[in-house]
Scaffold this motif. Structure first.
Motif, PDB file in Angstrom:
ATOM      1  N   LEU A  67      -3.234  -6.060   1.087  1.00  0.00           N
ATOM      2  CA  LEU A  67      -3.455  -4.626   0.946  1.00  0.00           C
ATOM      3  C   LEU A  67      -3.461  -4.008   2.334  1.00  0.00           C
ATOM      4  CD1 LEU A  67      -4.198  -2.135  -0.747  1.00  0.00           C
ATOM      5  CD2 LEU A  67      -6.601  -2.750  -0.387  1.00  0.00           C
ATOM      6  N   ARG A  68      -2.614  -3.045   2.528  1.00  0.00           N
ATOM      7  CA  ARG A  68      -2.553  -2.320   3.806  1.00  0.00           C
ATOM      8  C   ARG A  68      -3.162  -0.944   3.577  1.00  0.00           C
ATOM      9  NH1 ARG A  68      -1.240  -2.887   8.970  1.00  0.00           N
ATOM     10  NH2 ARG A  68      -0.286  -1.108   9.970  1.00  0.00           N
ATOM     11  N   VAL A  69      -4.159  -0.604   4.397  1.00  0.00           N
ATOM     12  CA  VAL A  69      -4.817   0.707   4.317  1.00  0.00           C
ATOM     13  C   VAL A  69      -4.525   1.434   5.616  1.00  0.00           C
ATOM     14  CG1 VAL A  69      -6.996   1.939   4.043  1.00  0.00           C
ATOM     15  CG2 VAL A  69      -6.648  -0.251   2.868  1.00  0.00           C
ATOM     16  N   GLU A  70      -3.935   2.617   5.490  1.00  0.00           N
ATOM     17  CA  GLU A  70      -3.576   3.396   6.663  1.00  0.00           C
ATOM     18  C   GLU A  70      -4.225   4.768   6.597  1.00  0.00           C
ATOM     19  OE1 GLU A  70       0.787   1.870   7.782  1.00  0.00           O
ATOM     20  OE2 GLU A  70       0.629   2.768   5.782  1.00  0.00           O
ATOM     21  N   GLU A  71      -4.538   5.298   7.770  1.00  0.00           N
ATOM     22  CA  GLU A  71      -5.181   6.609   7.865  1.00  0.00           C
ATOM     23  C   GLU A  71      -4.332   7.523   8.733  1.00  0.00           C
ATOM     24  OE1 GLU A  71      -8.725   6.537  10.201  1.00  0.00           O
ATOM     25  OE2 GLU A  71      -9.486   8.356   9.267  1.00  0.00           O
ATOM     26  N   TYR A  72      -4.042   8.708   8.206  1.00  0.00           N
ATOM     27  CA  TYR A  72      -3.345   9.713   8.999  1.00  0.00           C
ATOM     28  C   TYR A  72      -4.370  10.427   9.855  1.00  0.00           C
ATOM     29  CZ  TYR A  72       0.898   9.188   6.293  1.00  0.00           C
ATOM     30  OH  TYR A  72       2.027   8.687   5.723  1.00  0.00           O
ATOM     31  N   GLY A  73      -4.125  10.466  11.173  1.00  0.00           N
ATOM     32  CA  GLY A  73      -5.041  11.134  12.095  1.00  0.00           C
ATOM     33  C   GLY A  73      -4.553  12.525  12.435  1.00  0.00           C
TER      34      GLY A  73
END
Length: 90
Positions: A67-73
């Protein structure tokens, strides 16, 4: 093969993207989301949903999922976190 994980209910408002990825070779580090199907989701407790994804293992002697969790900054870049690589052999 199925992969179930917990997702924040407010993930969109927080700018989070959850992606289930697969590979057949851990040495190559070649992960992709091709063939991953959303099998359903639903609330489990306040603020968290359970999400299940499914991938076919037909014709594959082994397959790995993560599972890849990414956050847009604010700077329009993403920070990624790999959550618990899972290994299934057939």
């Amino acid at each position: 093969m199925e992969y179930a994980y917990r997702r924040r209910s407010d993930y969109e408002a927080r700018g989070l993207v959850y992606t289930v990825q697969t590979t057949t070779n851990l040495v190559s580090n070649d992960w992709n989301a091709s063939g991953v199907v959303d099998a359903g989701s639903g609330p489990i407790v306040a603020g968290l949903d359970s999400v299940t994804n499914r991938v076919s293992t037909e014709g594959l002697p082994e397959q790995f999922m993560r599972l890849r969790v990414e956050e847009y900054g604010d700077s329009s870049r993403m920070r990624g976190f790999d959550q618990g690589d899972r290994n299934e052999e057939y």
